[in-house]
Design a protein around this motif. Structure first.
Motif, PDB file in Angstrom:
ATOM      1  N   VAL A  28     116.742 -95.488  17.762  1.00  0.00           N
ATOM      2  CA  VAL A  28     114.957 -95.774  17.896  1.00  0.00           C
ATOM      3  C   VAL A  28     114.480 -95.838  18.764  1.00  0.00           C
ATOM      4  CG1 VAL A  28     115.641 -96.761  16.136  1.00  0.00           C
ATOM      5  CG2 VAL A  28     115.184 -98.183  18.348  1.00  0.00           C
ATOM      6  N   GLU A  29     112.872 -94.911  19.082  1.00  0.00           N
ATOM      7  CA  GLU A  29     111.722 -95.049  20.029  1.00  0.00           C
ATOM      8  C   GLU A  29     111.173 -96.964  20.164  1.00  0.00           C
ATOM      9  OE1 GLU A  29     107.610 -91.866  20.841  1.00  0.00           O
ATOM     10  OE2 GLU A  29     108.854 -92.124  19.248  1.00  0.00           O
ATOM     11  N   TRP A  30     111.507 -96.733  21.224  1.00  0.00           N
ATOM     12  CA  TRP A  30     110.961 -97.790  21.528  1.00  0.00           C
ATOM     13  C   TRP A  30     108.914 -98.424  22.758  1.00  0.00           C
ATOM     14  CZ3 TRP A  30     113.695-102.387  20.709  1.00  0.00           C
ATOM     15  CH2 TRP A  30     115.491-102.493  20.175  1.00  0.00           C
ATOM     16  N   HIS A  31     108.667 -98.674  21.738  1.00  0.00           N
ATOM     17  CA  HIS A  31     106.941 -99.195  22.617  1.00  0.00           C
ATOM     18  C   HIS A  31     107.297-100.064  23.164  1.00  0.00           C
ATOM     19  CE1 HIS A  31     106.097 -96.248  19.480  1.00  0.00           C
ATOM     20  NE2 HIS A  31     107.199 -97.212  19.129  1.00  0.00           N
ATOM     21  N   GLU A  38     107.102 -97.689  33.867  1.00  0.00           N
ATOM     22  CA  GLU A  38     108.327 -97.795  33.258  1.00  0.00           C
ATOM     23  C   GLU A  38     109.250 -98.731  34.206  1.00  0.00           C
ATOM     24  OE1 GLU A  38     111.723 -96.566  30.395  1.00  0.00           O
ATOM     25  OE2 GLU A  38     108.929 -95.827  30.808  1.00  0.00           O
ATOM     26  N   GLU A  44     109.836-104.391  24.426  1.00  0.00           N
ATOM     27  CA  GLU A  44     109.558-103.813  23.377  1.00  0.00           C
ATOM     28  C   GLU A  44     109.578-103.515  22.581  1.00  0.00           C
ATOM     29  OE1 GLU A  44     110.740-100.474  27.315  1.00  0.00           O
ATOM     30  OE2 GLU A  44     112.344-101.960  26.406  1.00  0.00           O
ATOM     31  N   ALA A  46     111.063-101.965  18.320  1.00  0.00           N
ATOM     32  CA  ALA A  46     110.974-100.474  18.201  1.00  0.00           C
ATOM     33  C   ALA A  46     110.540-100.528  16.487  1.00  0.00           C
ATOM     34  CB  ALA A  46     112.338 -99.646  17.900  1.00  0.00           C
TER      35      ALA A  46
END
Length: 98
Positions: A28-31, A38, A44, A46
């Motif tokens: 998954v892409e974490w936001h 960073e 975060e 997803a």
């Protein structure tokens, strides 16, 4: 009758939770919130199938909480309504200043 409905609802929610935690989310892409770096501590999220959401802390990325679409919607709406404000206010159960 209500007891049977409560049992059915509880069983459905347990199935949803079990299915949600059985999902492979390794890709998954974490936001995170815009403007966070960073290296900064941050929350975060997803997006998962069916409107579900996974959430983790950047300090402990291996601990992931997962929420159904209904749970996430209730949280977001509550946050928008001030239910999780840090300072007590009349809107979230605090006492108004005199």
């Amino acid at each position: 009758m209500a007891d049977a409905q409560d049992q059915e609802l509880k069983a459905r929610k347990e199935r949803e939770r079990d299915e949600l935690y059985a999902l492979d989310i390794s890709g998954v892409e974490w936001h995170s919130a815009p403007g966070t770096e960073e290296h900064e501590e941050r929350v975060e999220i997803a997006y998962l199938p069916g409107g579900a959401v996974a959430m983790r802390s950047s300090l402990d990325p291996d601990t992931v909480l997962r929420y159904t679409e209904a749970e996430w919607r209730a949280f977001v709406l509550g946050a928008r309504d001030g239910e999780f404000d840090l300072e007590p206010t009349p809107r979230n159960g605090g006492i108004a200043e005199e």
